[in-house]
Design a protein around this motif. Structure first.
Motif, PDB file in Angstrom:
ATOM      1  N   PHE A  73      32.805  46.065  39.100  1.00  0.00           N
ATOM      2  CA  PHE A  73      33.459  46.755  37.974  1.00  0.00           C
ATOM      3  C   PHE A  73      34.130  45.770  37.023  1.00  0.00           C
ATOM      4  CE2 PHE A  73      33.334  49.643  41.479  1.00  0.00           C
ATOM      5  CZ  PHE A  73      33.035  50.862  40.911  1.00  0.00           C
ATOM      6  N   PHE A 119      36.701  46.240  33.687  1.00  0.00           N
ATOM      7  CA  PHE A 119      37.427  47.245  32.895  1.00  0.00           C
ATOM      8  C   PHE A 119      37.881  46.660  31.561  1.00  0.00           C
ATOM      9  CE2 PHE A 119      38.338  47.777  37.397  1.00  0.00           C
ATOM     10  CZ  PHE A 119      37.958  49.091  37.629  1.00  0.00           C
ATOM     11  N   ASN A 129      42.436  44.589  34.633  1.00  0.00           N
ATOM     12  CA  ASN A 129      42.913  45.144  35.909  1.00  0.00           C
ATOM     13  C   ASN A 129      42.879  44.156  37.067  1.00  0.00           C
ATOM     14  OD1 ASN A 129      43.618  47.540  34.787  1.00  0.00           O
ATOM     15  ND2 ASN A 129      41.827  48.663  35.473  1.00  0.00           N
ATOM     16  N   LEU A 142      45.123  41.923  39.805  1.00  0.00           N
ATOM     17  CA  LEU A 142      46.433  42.088  40.437  1.00  0.00           C
ATOM     18  C   LEU A 142      47.335  40.947  39.977  1.00  0.00           C
ATOM     19  CD1 LEU A 142      45.911  43.394  44.065  1.00  0.00           C
ATOM     20  CD2 LEU A 142      45.541  44.483  41.869  1.00  0.00           C
ATOM     21  N   PRO A 143      48.436  41.285  39.302  1.00  0.00           N
ATOM     22  CA  PRO A 143      49.241  40.259  38.631  1.00  0.00           C
ATOM     23  C   PRO A 143      49.862  39.227  39.567  1.00  0.00           C
ATOM     24  CG  PRO A 143      50.333  42.401  38.567  1.00  0.00           C
ATOM     25  CD  PRO A 143      48.962  42.638  39.098  1.00  0.00           C
ATOM     26  N   ARG A 196      35.126  38.552  39.823  1.00  0.00           N
ATOM     27  CA  ARG A 196      35.445  39.491  40.900  1.00  0.00           C
ATOM     28  C   ARG A 196      34.334  40.531  41.048  1.00  0.00           C
ATOM     29  NH1 ARG A 196      40.729  43.138  40.186  1.00  0.00           N
ATOM     30  NH2 ARG A 196      39.426  44.107  38.628  1.00  0.00           N
TER      31      ARG A 196
END
Ligand code: ATP
Ligand code: MG
Lengths: 259, 386
Positions: free
Chosen positions: A119, A121, A125, A127-128, A186
């Motif tokens: 995916f 987006f 998105n 993870l900070p 990712r």
């Protein structure tokens, strides 16, 4: 990026042009990778009945790079989410590589997504709190790979998107374009069957958008990844092999742009 | 184990908030550790030696004295081997915070009754024959730097000296030691002559605070206790005879039901903790809805997401709680010191077990609601910010 490294995360190198490999939707070749038959999606709000998708039929062959365009609210994201196994149709059938994903339970779908879908987006998105490297490793946590293997594969994927030197950076230390490239790393690290992108350049400037689109195109052309991309931007759509338009839940027009 | 980075990411997302939550959990459990140790100290048997010793005191109240004349009747009760007596003096040495028990006793029979108080023979003789003499335990002597030959002035709180003196002065003639290290608490007392006490005071002559009885057969202690109390039933001075341990407990209860007080305080603290961490968890999950939706998108199952959020709550509680108990462990010796050793407080295994049980329970309690919320999260809606 050395070809051998890419192979190690499962990305098959296909230097030949896709037209030789992939039948066009009209051709009577083998089963398409994605087969959508009579899919409707209806939201009921009290008495109101909103039909977001109306009897959509669509075949996506393996190795395709499809751009989905259309006005806001036309159902693009809804269709994309269904192909990606995030949402279920109200009516009709959806099969991907022979699997009827519209009949799976939510747990089965989760497992299926982990193995088959990458995916990307609009807002990356990531993870900070995690470094680029750890973000890319995330999907691999759902595999049986060893820790060393996971780190290696994530490094290879980061290298592939040109961010090997940023592996230890947190998302907020990267530009929008770089974050989106991490997100692409990712998406491909577990070598999914399908890559779905919902307005991947919607939040990027022209230059970063082009970098990201070039990368996606390369993944499609060189590594044979099947891609479906929702976009508002006709320039972005030009990077795809073909463009489909959705209007009020109906697929209205198909245009082959060619490679 | 491989999900640790995710757990770490969740906790490190808002470092200050995580730190503050950890701190409040640690503070709550430090308080728990200390209070529980105090509760246990109050309820713990001080001595395993006194199983054959009974204490006879007034049925009405511990501070109500008994007539001296009861001595002979108790002594003649079948099953009684020896009797002695003591009273509560309540003298203060220099400053009330120096509190230690000081009892007028009948020297010979009292020392015979408590063989665990070990006094050199010469000092014992000096104590027996000097009317103004007193003896103290070694721990108390060390605390105040007393040595044999010193004069110890005590300011009375109940009994002014008959000669108008606002002070009772004793000659320190002996320093006793506890026979076993775990009885070191009994070294924190001062004993002096009951006759000197009786002659020096203006009120209450001819009475004693309580009698101490040794029974011939420890297994018949209950029957002997009942027999003693029966003798004084319906008299002006009814008695209550208890084992030494029961007596110590009821003595502590004079201060208040420590167990109940501790439980009440802890209930309030943990109630606040549940609200606080529950709110923090709920807020943290609310902020992370997009992230949780991404995890689900990537293929994390609903169950995995549930467990992840639960683990987050449990880690917060367990980490904070263990830090708190560790702090309590460090603080307790200081508290014991501050109580002049009156309270034998230390972290016991039971406190650790109870503490870890509470951490887990609270963790589940505050983790479950947000975890269920995260589990039920619809991916499409969450991604679209709906
Ligand atoms: N849970 C829902 N309940 C009701 N209506 C919904 C729901 N989800 C989507 N819709 C509606 O479905 C329609 C299509 O939504 P979708 O997100 O697919 O549009 P889109 O083509 O992606 O638009 P955009 O370009 O703005 O992203 C919209 O009118 C939206 O309001
Ligand atoms: Mg959309």
């Amino acid at each position: 990026m050395k070809p051998r490294d890419a192979e190690q995360i499962g990305l098959n190198l296909r230097p030949e042009t896709m037209s030789e490999v992939t039948p066009t939707p009209e051709s009577h070749g083998p089963e398409p990778l994605v087969a959508i038959r009579g899919v409707s999606k209806v939201y009921e709000r009290g008495r109101q009945r909103i039909e977001v998708l109306h009897h959509v039929d669509l075949d996506i062959p393996e190795g395709d790079f499809l751009a989905l365009m259309g006005p806001s609210g036309s159902g693009k994201s809804t269709l994309l989410n269904m192909i990606a196994g995030l949402d279920l149709p109200t009516e009709g059938s959806l099969s991907v590589a022979g699997h009827r994903i519209d009949r799976m339970s939510s747990t089965e779908l989760a497992r299926w997504r982990a193995a088959n879908v990458g995916f990307v987006f609009q807002f990356y998105n990531l993870l900070p709190a995690l470094s680029a490297q750890k973000n890319v490793e995330l999907p691999l946590l759902l595999t049986r790979l060893s820790g060393a293997r996971r780190r290696r594969n994530a490094a290879i994927a980061l290298d592939l998107v040109g961010l090997a030197d940023r592996a230890s950076h947190k998302p907020n230390e990267l530009s929008g374009g770089q974050q989106q490239r991490v997100a692409i790393a990712r998406a491909i690290v577990s070598d999914p069957t399908l890559l779905v992108c919902d307005e991947p350049t919607g939040d990027l400037d022209r230059h970063s958008a082009e970098e990201v689109l070039t990368l996606l195109q390369r993944l499609n052309r060189e590594y044979g990844k099947t891609m479906i991309m929702v976009t508002h931007d006709p320039k972005a759509a030009e990077f795809a092999r073909r463009v489909l338009h959705l209007d009020k839940g109906i697929l209205v027009e198909q245009a082959d742009i060619g490679a | 184990m491989k999900y640790l980075p995710l757990l770490f990411a969740a906790l490190m997302r808002k470092k200050t908030r995580t730190l503050l939550t950890l701190l409040s959990v640690a503070a709550a459990f430090a308080l728990f550790g200390m209070l529980d140790a105090v509760r246990v100290a109050f309820n713990a048997p001080q001595s395993v030696i006194g199983i054959d010793r009974l204490i006879t005191s007034s049925r009405l109240s511990l501070i109500q004295p008994l007539p001296y004349a009861d001595l002979a009747r108790i002594q003649s009760t079948p099953g009684v081997e020896a009797v002695t007596y003591a009273s509560w003096f309540g003298g203060i040495y220099q400053d009330p915070k120096n509190f230690f028990p000081n009892f007028p006793v009948e020297p010979e029979s009292y020392l015979d009754m408590y063989p665990e108080l070990v006094l050199p023979q010469a000092q014992r003789q000096a104590f027996l024959k000097t009317r103004t003499a007193a003896i103290v335990g070694e721990a108390l002597a060390d605390l105040h730097g007393w040595k044999v030959g010193d004069k110890i002035p005590l300011r009375p709180t109940i009994y002014p000296h008959r000669d108008g003196g606002e002070v009772w002065t004793f000659d320190l003639v002996g320093i006793f030691k506890a026979a076993q290290p775990e009885l070191r608490g009994s070294e924190k007392q001062l004993l002096f002559h009951h006759t000197a006490f009786d002659e020096g005071r203006d009120i209450g002559q001819g009475t004693v605070g309580w009698y101490i009885v040794r029974v011939e057969d420890a297994s018949k202690a209950d029957q002997v206790a009942q027999a003693i109390d029966r003798q004084f039933a319906n008299s002006a001075f009814e008695t209550r005879t208890q084992s030494e341990r029961e007596f110590q407990l009821s003595f502590a209860k004079q201060i208040g039901d420590i167990g109940l007080i501790v439980t009440a305080i802890m209930a309030a603290v943990f109630f606040t903790l549940v609200l606080l961490t529950g709110n923090t968890m709920a807020q943290s999950i609310r902020e992370r809805i997009p992230e949780l939706a991404v995890l689900k998108t990537l293929g994390f199952t609903n169950r995995a997401v549930l467990l992840l959020v639960m683990a987050e709550a449990l880690v917060l509680l367990l980490l904070g709680g263990l830090i708190g108990l560790a702090l309590a462990t460090l603080a307790l010796p200081v508290i014991g010191e501050a109580s002049s050793g009156q309270l034998d407080v230390a972290m016991r295994p039971e406190s650790w077990v109870l503490g870890i049980g509470l951490m887990s329970t609270i963790g589940i309690l505050v983790g479950l609601p947000p975890a269920l919320k995260a589990m039920r999260l619809g991916i499409v809606d969450a991604l679209a910010g709906r």
